[in-house]
Design an enzyme around this catalytic site. Structure first.
Site, PDB file in Angstrom:
ATOM      1  N   GLU A  72     -31.262  45.014 -56.009  1.00 20.14           N
ATOM      2  CA  GLU A  72     -31.951  43.767 -55.670  1.00 20.14           C
ATOM      3  C   GLU A  72     -32.741  43.902 -54.374  1.00 20.14           C
ATOM      4  O   GLU A  72     -33.886  43.440 -54.273  1.00 20.14           O
ATOM      5  CB  GLU A  72     -30.934  42.629 -55.544  1.00 20.14           C
ATOM      6  CG  GLU A  72     -30.127  42.367 -56.804  1.00 20.14           C
ATOM      7  CD  GLU A  72     -28.822  43.129 -56.856  1.00 20.14           C
ATOM      8  OE1 GLU A  72     -27.843  42.579 -57.393  1.00 20.14           O
ATOM      9  OE2 GLU A  72     -28.766  44.276 -56.354  1.00 20.14           O
ATOM     10  N   ALA A  77     -13.473  79.838 -79.189  1.00 22.52           N
ATOM     11  CA  ALA A  77     -13.603  81.236 -78.779  1.00 22.52           C
ATOM     12  C   ALA A  77     -12.903  82.097 -79.819  1.00 22.52           C
ATOM     13  O   ALA A  77     -12.130  81.599 -80.653  1.00 22.52           O
ATOM     14  CB  ALA A  77     -12.971  81.468 -77.401  1.00 22.52           C
ATOM     15  N   GLY A  95      -9.688  74.169 -71.628  1.00 23.73           N
ATOM     16  CA  GLY A  95      -9.227  74.878 -72.810  1.00 23.73           C
ATOM     17  C   GLY A  95      -8.298  74.038 -73.647  1.00 23.73           C
ATOM     18  O   GLY A  95      -8.057  72.859 -73.380  1.00 23.73           O
ATOM     19  N   LEU A 154      -5.050  72.018 -71.830  1.00 27.97           N
ATOM     20  CA  LEU A 154      -5.330  70.781 -71.104  1.00 27.97           C
ATOM     21  C   LEU A 154      -5.964  69.744 -72.019  1.00 27.97           C
ATOM     22  O   LEU A 154      -5.625  68.558 -71.949  1.00 27.97           O
ATOM     23  CB  LEU A 154      -6.232  71.050 -69.894  1.00 27.97           C
ATOM     24  CG  LEU A 154      -6.571  69.835 -69.031  1.00 27.97           C
ATOM     25  CD1 LEU A 154      -5.312  69.126 -68.544  1.00 27.97           C
ATOM     26  CD2 LEU A 154      -7.453  70.236 -67.838  1.00 27.97           C
TER      27      LEU A 154
END
Length: 370
Positions: free
Chosen positions: A46, A160, A291, A294
């Site tokens: 603003e 992977a 990975g 986690l």
């Protein structure tokens, strides 16, 4: 209001821990000024718009309409309250996309404008404004940040090969695109397994930004080396259950903050406690690049709010999964995400999803404020 939202998006990587806000001033059906909230401590949207209007020679705004994507603040923080700046110029109307969930505001800005005799309209493009600031809303409403889980996988769901080789499953376009999600976050989170296997830097490189997010490592047993690439001089937070003054000091010398948190029943960092701690530290959005361990732990703890998944048109046959979790015994137990958007990037596809219940719980509370 669409122009005000565009202005707010221009500060997507900048304003944390403040919300991203845009403001447009209209006079005689013409846009005369636009503003966006600046970096924390700088002017809000603003004030930026009012300054732009004054610089353009507009000193009388009593017939103007001001469009702003979030209720003007009514409290003193790093800057004076924006609602007072608006009241000082007395526009005819202020149109607000969304009420501010901050308890220090929470309708007080709207009330102050109305008491000053200014017409106020609330709720125009409310959902768009909410989505733009969902991390800020999450922190204000439930006390924890909004957590994105980023994955990059093959068509059959592997991140992977079994050997750990993952460079590169997705192409350069997808990898560059992922940088924007890092850039908008307050914290890029990973696990010690990823650090030990890949030695990542995890900073923003392919997106222009004035603010690098903090990098965070879940390292329950404090195994990270002070020589890891992630310690490049920018702030890093290491979350652990181990108290070791000697190791902590070596990390502190690399500009790392070691944070001791309670352990869960498995002896790992209690992730729910971690999210609470991050909320207290004014973290709005967490972008996770980790990975399977986690990722799975966050998912099973019910902490994943949304996902951004990059899928490559390649089949690996076997390899490392997206998440490591306990096996379900019934398909009805599976959590189903809600599609937000999809886009082709080079040869890959990006899919954005959100947890529908977690999203609606926040949005419902915002709607209840109307």
């Amino acid at each position: 209001m669409q122009r005000a939202l565009d202005a707010a998006r221009s500060s997507l990587y900048l304003t944390s821990p403040n919300p991203r806000v845009g403001c447009v001033i209209v006079l005689n059906q013409c846009i005369i000024a636009t503003g966006a909230t600046q970096q924390a401590g700088g002017p809000h949207a603003e004030v930026m718009a009012l300054q732009a209007a004054q610089a353009a020679g507009y000193s009388q705004l009593d017939q103007a309409t001001v469009y702003v994507t979030l209720e003007p603040c009514s409290h003193y923080g790093r800057t004076p309250p924006c609602v007072q700046a608006l009241i000082a110029v007395r526009p005819k109307t202020v149109v607000i996309a969304m009420r501010d969930p901050n308890p220090q505001v929470a309708g007080r800005g709207i009330q102050a404008l109305q008491q000053a005799g200014i017409e106020v309209i609330v709720g125009i493009e409310q959902e768009a404004a909410f989505d733009l600031n969902i991390g800020f809303v999450a922190r204000m409403v439930r006390g924890t940040p909004w957590l994105w889980l980023k994955t990059a996988s093959s068509l059959d769901g592997y991140t992977a090969l079994s050997s750990g080789q993952s460079k590169w499953i997705t192409g350069p376009e997808a990898r560059r695109d992922g940088q924007q999600f890092r850039a908008r976050s307050c914290l890029v989170l990973t696990g010690i397994g990823t650090c030990l296997a890949d030695n990542p830097l995890l900073n923003v490189r392919d997106v222009s930004t004035e603010r690098q997010p903090i990098r965070g490592i879940v390292d329950s047993h404090l195994r990270i080396s002070p020589d890891a690439a992630i310690f490049n001089g920018d702030p890093v937070w290491v979350f652990t259950t181990v108290q070791s003054p000697e190791r902590s000091q070596r990390l502190a010398d690399r500009n790392a903050r070691v944070v001791y948190l309670p352990a869960d029943t498995q002896g790992q960092v209690d992730l729910a406690q971690l999210m609470q701690w991050l909320g207290q530290e004014q973290i709005n959005e967490v972008h996770t690049e980790a990975g399977a361990i986690l990722n799975g732990a966050l998912w099973q703890a019910g902490l994943v709010d949304a996902m951004v998944s990059y899928i490559a048109p390649v089949v690996l046959g076997t390899g490392r999964p997206l998440m490591q979790m306990a096996e379900l015994t019934d398909l009805a137990e599976a959590t189903r995400m809600e599609m937000m958007a999809s886009q082709q990037l080079g040869k890959d596809v990006r899919i954005q999803m959100r947890h529908p219940q977690r999203w609606r719980q926040l949005y419902t509370q915002i709607q209840a404020e109307e």
